[in-house]
Design a protein around this motif. Structure first.
Motif, PDB file in Angstrom:
ATOM      1  N   THR A  79       0.839  -1.197   0.000  1.00 39.98           N
ATOM      2  CA  THR A  79       0.000   0.000   0.000  1.00 39.98           C
ATOM      3  C   THR A  79       0.877   1.252   0.000  1.00 39.98           C
ATOM      4  OG1 THR A  79      -1.643  -1.218   1.269  1.00 39.98           O
ATOM      5  CG2 THR A  79      -1.890   1.172   1.213  1.00 39.98           C
ATOM      6  N   PHE A  80       1.912   1.223   0.825  1.00 36.88           N
ATOM      7  CA  PHE A  80       2.830   2.363   0.913  1.00 36.88           C
ATOM      8  C   PHE A  80       3.571   2.566  -0.407  1.00 36.88           C
ATOM      9  CE2 PHE A  80       6.992   4.205   2.140  1.00 36.88           C
ATOM     10  CZ  PHE A  80       6.509   5.430   2.572  1.00 36.88           C
ATOM     11  N   LYS A  81       4.010   1.470  -1.026  1.00 39.13           N
ATOM     12  CA  LYS A  81       4.703   1.565  -2.318  1.00 39.13           C
ATOM     13  C   LYS A  81       3.790   2.192  -3.369  1.00 39.13           C
ATOM     14  CE  LYS A  81       7.835  -2.386  -2.430  1.00 39.13           C
ATOM     15  NZ  LYS A  81       7.883  -3.734  -3.035  1.00 39.13           N
ATOM     16  N   GLY A  82       2.512   1.774  -3.378  1.00 43.62           N
ATOM     17  CA  GLY A  82       1.526   2.329  -4.313  1.00 43.62           C
ATOM     18  C   GLY A  82       1.334   3.820  -4.102  1.00 43.62           C
ATOM     19  N   PHE A  83       1.370   4.234  -2.845  1.00 45.56           N
ATOM     20  CA  PHE A  83       1.236   5.644  -2.492  1.00 45.56           C
ATOM     21  C   PHE A  83       2.484   6.430  -2.917  1.00 45.56           C
ATOM     22  CE2 PHE A  83       2.283   8.855   0.775  1.00 45.56           C
ATOM     23  CZ  PHE A  83       1.247   9.747   0.540  1.00 45.56           C
ATOM     24  N   MET A  84       3.651   5.822  -2.787  1.00 46.95           N
ATOM     25  CA  MET A  84       4.920   6.504  -3.060  1.00 46.95           C
ATOM     26  C   MET A  84       5.318   6.493  -4.533  1.00 46.95           C
ATOM     27  SD  MET A  84       6.059   7.920  -0.381  1.00 46.95           S
ATOM     28  CE  MET A  84       7.794   8.258  -0.697  1.00 46.95           C
ATOM     29  N   THR A  85       4.767   5.583  -5.333  1.00 50.53           N
ATOM     30  CA  THR A  85       5.169   5.450  -6.733  1.00 50.53           C
ATOM     31  C   THR A  85       5.106   6.762  -7.519  1.00 50.53           C
ATOM     32  OG1 THR A  85       4.592   3.122  -6.726  1.00 50.53           O
ATOM     33  CG2 THR A  85       4.745   4.172  -8.879  1.00 50.53           C
ATOM     34  N   PRO A  86       3.999   7.545  -7.473  1.00 46.71           N
ATOM     35  CA  PRO A  86       3.991   8.812  -8.229  1.00 46.71           C
ATOM     36  C   PRO A  86       5.084   9.779  -7.765  1.00 46.71           C
ATOM     37  CG  PRO A  86       1.786   8.281  -7.439  1.00 46.71           C
ATOM     38  CD  PRO A  86       2.714   7.298  -6.806  1.00 46.71           C
ATOM     39  N   ILE A  87       5.389   9.778  -6.482  1.00 44.37           N
ATOM     40  CA  ILE A  87       6.408  10.679  -5.930  1.00 44.37           C
ATOM     41  C   ILE A  87       7.802  10.240  -6.395  1.00 44.37           C
ATOM     42  CG2 ILE A  87       7.444  11.551  -3.785  1.00 44.37           C
ATOM     43  CD1 ILE A  87       4.567  11.021  -2.527  1.00 44.37           C
ATOM     44  N   THR A  88       8.111   8.959  -6.275  1.00 43.56           N
ATOM     45  CA  THR A  88       9.430   8.472  -6.698  1.00 43.56           C
ATOM     46  C   THR A  88       9.603   8.632  -8.212  1.00 43.56           C
ATOM     47  OG1 THR A  88       8.554   6.221  -6.735  1.00 43.56           O
ATOM     48  CG2 THR A  88       9.819   6.842  -4.812  1.00 43.56           C
ATOM     49  N   ARG A  89       8.494   8.477  -8.959  1.00 43.83           N
ATOM     50  CA  ARG A  89       8.537   8.658 -10.417  1.00 43.83           C
ATOM     51  C   ARG A  89       8.895  10.107 -10.760  1.00 43.83           C
ATOM     52  NH1 ARG A  89       3.206   6.592 -12.079  1.00 43.83           N
ATOM     53  NH2 ARG A  89       3.971   4.480 -11.982  1.00 43.83           N
ATOM     54  N   GLN A  90       8.292  11.085 -10.049  1.00 44.62           N
ATOM     55  CA  GLN A  90       8.574  12.493 -10.291  1.00 44.62           C
ATOM     56  C   GLN A  90      10.028  12.828  -9.933  1.00 44.62           C
ATOM     57  OE1 GLN A  90       6.969  14.967 -11.788  1.00 44.62           O
ATOM     58  NE2 GLN A  90       5.307  13.563 -12.264  1.00 44.62           N
ATOM     59  N   ILE A  91      10.520  12.256  -8.838  1.00 39.88           N
ATOM     60  CA  ILE A  91      11.903  12.496  -8.416  1.00 39.88           C
ATOM     61  C   ILE A  91      12.863  11.960  -9.478  1.00 39.88           C
ATOM     62  CG2 ILE A  91      13.677  11.850  -6.706  1.00 39.88           C
ATOM     63  CD1 ILE A  91      11.338  11.905  -4.601  1.00 39.88           C
TER      64      ILE A  91
ATOM     65  N   CYS B 229       0.543   5.474 -19.578  1.00 43.66           N
ATOM     66  CA  CYS B 229       1.122   4.342 -18.834  1.00 43.66           C
ATOM     67  C   CYS B 229       2.154   4.794 -17.798  1.00 43.66           C
ATOM     68  CB  CYS B 229       1.745   3.339 -19.786  1.00 43.66           C
ATOM     69  SG  CYS B 229       3.198   3.943 -20.649  1.00 43.66           S
ATOM     70  N   LYS B 230       2.482   6.091 -17.765  1.00 47.61           N
ATOM     71  CA  LYS B 230       3.423   6.672 -16.791  1.00 47.61           C
ATOM     72  C   LYS B 230       4.858   6.186 -16.950  1.00 47.61           C
ATOM     73  CE  LYS B 230      -0.099   8.679 -14.762  1.00 47.61           C
ATOM     74  NZ  LYS B 230      -0.511   9.895 -15.383  1.00 47.61           N
ATOM     75  N   LYS B 231       5.163   5.589 -18.107  1.00 43.05           N
ATOM     76  CA  LYS B 231       6.548   5.181 -18.365  1.00 43.05           C
ATOM     77  C   LYS B 231       7.360   6.407 -18.760  1.00 43.05           C
ATOM     78  CE  LYS B 231       6.676   0.643 -18.051  1.00 43.05           C
ATOM     79  NZ  LYS B 231       7.575  -0.080 -17.205  1.00 43.05           N
ATOM     80  N   MET B 232       8.658   6.381 -18.478  1.00 41.15           N
ATOM     81  CA  MET B 232       9.510   7.504 -18.826  1.00 41.15           C
ATOM     82  C   MET B 232       9.902   7.410 -20.298  1.00 41.15           C
ATOM     83  SD  MET B 232      12.896   9.032 -16.973  1.00 41.15           S
ATOM     84  CE  MET B 232      12.366   8.733 -15.316  1.00 41.15           C
ATOM     85  N   VAL B 233       9.740   8.552 -20.997  1.00 34.42           N
ATOM     86  CA  VAL B 233      10.065   8.641 -22.418  1.00 34.42           C
ATOM     87  C   VAL B 233      11.101   9.736 -22.574  1.00 34.42           C
ATOM     88  CG1 VAL B 233       9.112   9.091 -24.703  1.00 34.42           C
ATOM     89  CG2 VAL B 233       7.672   8.038 -22.964  1.00 34.42           C
ATOM     90  N   ARG B 234      12.114   9.502 -23.413  1.00 37.85           N
ATOM     91  CA  ARG B 234      13.109  10.553 -23.613  1.00 37.85           C
ATOM     92  C   ARG B 234      13.204  10.917 -25.092  1.00 37.85           C
ATOM     93  NH1 ARG B 234      18.660   7.123 -22.584  1.00 37.85           N
ATOM     94  NH2 ARG B 234      18.670   6.187 -24.641  1.00 37.85           N
ATOM     95  N   ILE B 235      13.422  12.226 -25.321  1.00 39.98           N
ATOM     96  CA  ILE B 235      13.564  12.732 -26.688  1.00 39.98           C
ATOM     97  C   ILE B 235      14.747  13.694 -26.710  1.00 39.98           C
ATOM     98  CG2 ILE B 235      11.123  12.468 -27.308  1.00 39.98           C
ATOM     99  CD1 ILE B 235      10.892  15.553 -26.844  1.00 39.98           C
TER     100      ILE B 235
END
Ligand SMILES: [Zn+2]
Length: 131
Positions: free
Chosen positions: A71-83, A103-109
């Motif tokens: 549950t905590f990981k699910g809560f923290m995922t958007p924050i860690t993704r932004q970091i 899908c919230k995957k990281m894309v680079r250009i």
């Protein structure tokens, strides 16, 4: 020695949530030392977090502790993704990083190509962004 080993084998132990509790309580302890006049403001929450950490570490209910961690990981995922996104954009001067809105995957250009349409390599969603 055998009793020691069986004792810890039956206990939950360390996980992501406990690591976060440990780091947070250490930061709070340092802050309470730096700001002694209002130290209790940091030390009391630090003690509460340390107590939760010890309770979770020595808990025998592994299923419940594991569910709390998920549950905590699910809560923290958007924050860690932004970091991760901010860190990648600061490190790499040649490419710009985005999160796919679907899908919230990281894309680079490549950088400095103006406004471009990006196709996510994972889910093939199209979105516009300034490089
Ligand atoms: Zn995507």
């Amino acid at each position: 020695m055998k009793n020691f080993r069986t004792f810890f084998a039956t206990r939950y132990g360390q996980d992501f949530l406990n690591n976060t509790l440990l780091v947070t309580s250490l930061i709070l302890s340092i802050l309470s030392l730096l700001f002694r006049s209002i130290g209790y403001f940091f030390s009391i929450p630090g003690l509460i977090l340390s107590t939760i950490l010890l309770f979770r570490f020595f808990s025998k209910n592994k299923i419940k502790r594991s569910a709390e961690n998920e549950t905590f990981k699910g809560f923290m995922t958007p924050i860690t993704r932004q970091i991760k996104l901010i860190r990648s954009n600061l490190k790499d001067s040649q490419r710009k990083y985005f999160l796919c809105p679907m899908c919230k995957k990281m894309v680079r250009i490549p950088r400095r190509k103006g406004k471009v349409e990006i196709t996510c390599p994972t889910c093939h969603h199209h979105f516009k962004a300034r490089s």
